[in-house]
Design a protein around this motif. Structure first.
Motif, PDB file in Angstrom:
ATOM      1  N   ARG A 287       0.856  -1.191   0.000  1.00 60.66           N
ATOM      2  CA  ARG A 287       0.000   0.000   0.000  1.00 60.66           C
ATOM      3  C   ARG A 287       0.891   1.239   0.000  1.00 60.66           C
ATOM      4  O   ARG A 287       2.049   1.181   0.427  1.00 60.66           O
ATOM      5  CB  ARG A 287      -0.883   0.002   1.245  1.00 60.66           C
ATOM      6  CG  ARG A 287      -1.923  -1.116   1.267  1.00 60.66           C
ATOM      7  CD  ARG A 287      -2.863  -0.901   2.451  1.00 60.66           C
ATOM      8  NE  ARG A 287      -2.115  -0.498   3.638  1.00 60.66           N
ATOM      9  CZ  ARG A 287      -1.696  -1.340   4.587  1.00 60.66           C
ATOM     10  NH1 ARG A 287      -1.965  -2.624   4.503  1.00 60.66           N
ATOM     11  NH2 ARG A 287      -1.010  -0.898   5.624  1.00 60.66           N
ATOM     12  N   PRO A 288       0.345   2.393  -0.459  1.00 58.52           N
ATOM     13  CA  PRO A 288       1.164   3.618  -0.522  1.00 58.52           C
ATOM     14  C   PRO A 288       1.790   3.987   0.821  1.00 58.52           C
ATOM     15  O   PRO A 288       2.921   4.457   0.865  1.00 58.52           O
ATOM     16  CB  PRO A 288       0.164   4.688  -0.970  1.00 58.52           C
ATOM     17  CG  PRO A 288      -0.933   3.930  -1.646  1.00 58.52           C
ATOM     18  CD  PRO A 288      -0.997   2.577  -1.023  1.00 58.52           C
ATOM     19  N   ASP A 289       1.083   3.722   1.930  1.00 61.84           N
ATOM     20  CA  ASP A 289       1.672   4.101   3.227  1.00 61.84           C
ATOM     21  C   ASP A 289       2.885   3.226   3.550  1.00 61.84           C
ATOM     22  O   ASP A 289       3.843   3.681   4.152  1.00 61.84           O
ATOM     23  CB  ASP A 289       0.629   4.076   4.359  1.00 61.84           C
ATOM     24  CG  ASP A 289      -0.081   2.742   4.462  1.00 61.84           C
ATOM     25  OD1 ASP A 289      -0.185   2.039   3.439  1.00 61.84           O
ATOM     26  OD2 ASP A 289      -0.521   2.380   5.572  1.00 61.84           O
ATOM     27  N   GLU A 290       2.876   1.959   3.100  1.00 56.23           N
ATOM     28  CA  GLU A 290       4.063   1.114   3.318  1.00 56.23           C
ATOM     29  C   GLU A 290       5.237   1.629   2.489  1.00 56.23           C
ATOM     30  O   GLU A 290       6.369   1.704   2.979  1.00 56.23           O
ATOM     31  CB  GLU A 290       3.795  -0.361   2.970  1.00 56.23           C
ATOM     32  CG  GLU A 290       5.084  -1.176   3.127  1.00 56.23           C
ATOM     33  CD  GLU A 290       4.955  -2.685   2.997  1.00 56.23           C
ATOM     34  OE1 GLU A 290       3.828  -3.200   2.838  1.00 56.23           O
ATOM     35  OE2 GLU A 290       6.023  -3.349   3.055  1.00 56.23           O
ATOM     36  N   VAL A 291       4.977   1.981   1.234  1.00 54.65           N
ATOM     37  CA  VAL A 291       6.057   2.479   0.367  1.00 54.65           C
ATOM     38  C   VAL A 291       6.642   3.771   0.937  1.00 54.65           C
ATOM     39  O   VAL A 291       7.862   3.977   0.938  1.00 54.65           O
ATOM     40  CB  VAL A 291       5.548   2.695  -1.076  1.00 54.65           C
ATOM     41  CG1 VAL A 291       6.645   3.276  -1.955  1.00 54.65           C
ATOM     42  CG2 VAL A 291       5.049   1.381  -1.659  1.00 54.65           C
ATOM     43  N   ALA A 292       5.760   4.630   1.479  1.00 54.89           N
ATOM     44  CA  ALA A 292       6.238   5.895   2.056  1.00 54.89           C
ATOM     45  C   ALA A 292       7.150   5.616   3.251  1.00 54.89           C
ATOM     46  O   ALA A 292       8.190   6.254   3.415  1.00 54.89           O
ATOM     47  CB  ALA A 292       5.046   6.760   2.464  1.00 54.89           C
ATOM     48  N   ALA A 293       6.780   4.624   4.062  1.00 60.99           N
ATOM     49  CA  ALA A 293       7.561   4.336   5.270  1.00 60.99           C
ATOM     50  C   ALA A 293       8.809   3.524   4.944  1.00 60.99           C
ATOM     51  O   ALA A 293       9.815   3.583   5.647  1.00 60.99           O
ATOM     52  CB  ALA A 293       6.695   3.589   6.277  1.00 60.99           C
TER      53      ALA A 293
END
Ligand SMILES: C[S@@+](CC[C@H](N)C(=O)[O-])C[C@H]1O[C@@H](n2cnc3c(N)ncnc32)[C@H](O)[C@@H]1O
Length: 308
Positions: A287-293
């Motif tokens: 998910r985008p939040d995983e990629v951001a982190a």
């Protein structure tokens, strides 16, 4: 050493492996032990055997997972030998198998391992258990062989041009470091004049060399064959790939095992020879939040199957 490594697609991996059932799980790519730790934490009934070809990764993971005592075992070796490595530990059937391909942050962040073109180091790139280094490939392969390698394992458009530049340069002096190779690639590819987005021009050549040195794609083919046979009925397989060459092998092989053997007379697959049911019609992406982190998870793709 600081083990600040975030395992990719962790929640999704746990969802498909379902460790809350308890049982014996094999992590074929233990790395820094992030996924294994989560499996062990999921239930006191879980045991994990962790395999890695990198002795240093095993040392770090062992320390991290010490608190699980006998529930955690490690084996040094290549996952293409999975059945044999497990048989050596008296194991013939398991409840879940995980493989998380690619390099670990431990390997990538150490300049002397030679995996990263962002850090200057010797052209090594051995994960463990290979005889040949990247410097050996660069020094001994012919121009044709280098071009074929860069095309096949790097899907590199300028394969020939880079191969020619390497051969020309090595006639003057041997190419020993990641920095030297990166400079040669940049110059051969027009000094970055042709833009390829944010991707460094050396990315694909380094990928191709790493795959060759470690025979990574052959390893994956072997692993899948053995993994499905080692699973108990209902057992789960989860595979994380990081580029299309890896994912293609996984996708095709799992599809064939799901379909079963084709009857030579009718030309149709025989239902009773199906070994697995693929649980992911499409690869699962972070998910985008995983990629951001965790930018390293950006290219991860998960496929899962259940043994019939
Ligand atoms: C991305 S890391 C795994 C990270 C791990 N899942 C974690 O949570 O820390 C990949 C690991 O697989 C190992 N590896 C790669 N190819 C292998 C092979 N053919 N056999 C055994 N280990 C391999 C590498 O040495 C590396 O430590």
């Amino acid at each position: 050493m600081d083990i600040e490594h975030v395992p990719a697609l962790l929640q999704e991996t746990l969802h498909y492996l379902a460790p809350q059932r308890g049982g014996l799980f094999v992590d074929c790519t233990l790395g820094l032990g992030g996924h294994a730790e989560a499996l062990l934490e999921a239930s006191p009934e879980v045991e994990v055997v962790g395999i890695d070809r990198d002795a240093e990764a095993l040392r770090v993971a062992r320390r991290r997972l010490e608190r699980f005592g006998k529930r955690m075992r490690t084996i040094e070796g290549r996952f293409s030998q999975l059945a044999e490595l497990l048989a050596g530990a008296g194991i013939t059937q398991v409840d879940g198998i995980l493989a998380d391909f690619g390099v670990s942050s431990l390997q990538l962040d150490q300049a002397e391992r030679g995996f990263s073109f962002r850090l200057n180091g010797p052209l090594d790139m051995r994960m463990g258990g290979s005889d040949m280094t990247a410097a050996d490939v660069i020094a001994t392969y012919s121009e044709d062989e280098l071009a074929a390698l860069f095309r096949r394992f790097g899907e590199e458009r300028d394969a020939r041009r880079v191969a020619r530049a390497i051969v020309k340069r090595r006639q003057e002096a041997s190419i020993e470091t990641t920095e030297e190779l990166r400079r040669i690639i940049r110059a051969a590819k027009g000094g970055g004049r042709r833009r390829e987005g944010r991707v460094d021009p050396a990315t694909r050549i380094f990928q191709a060399l790493r795959i060759e040195v470690n025979q990574e794609l052959a390893e994956i083919g072997e692993l899948l064959e053995q993994a499905v046979k080692l699973l108990r009925p209902g057992g789960r397989l989860v595979v994380l790939s990081y580029h299309s060459l890896e994912d293609r092998i996984v996708k095709n092989r799992l599809r064939d095992l799901d379909r079963g053997e084709v009857d030579p007379i009718t030309g149709r697959p025989r239902e009773e020879t199906r070994l697995i049911e693929v649980l992911t019609r499409r690869p699962v992406r972070p998910r985008p939040d995983e990629v951001a982190a965790n930018p390293r998870a950006r290219s991860a793709r998960l496929r899962a199957a259940r043994r019939l």
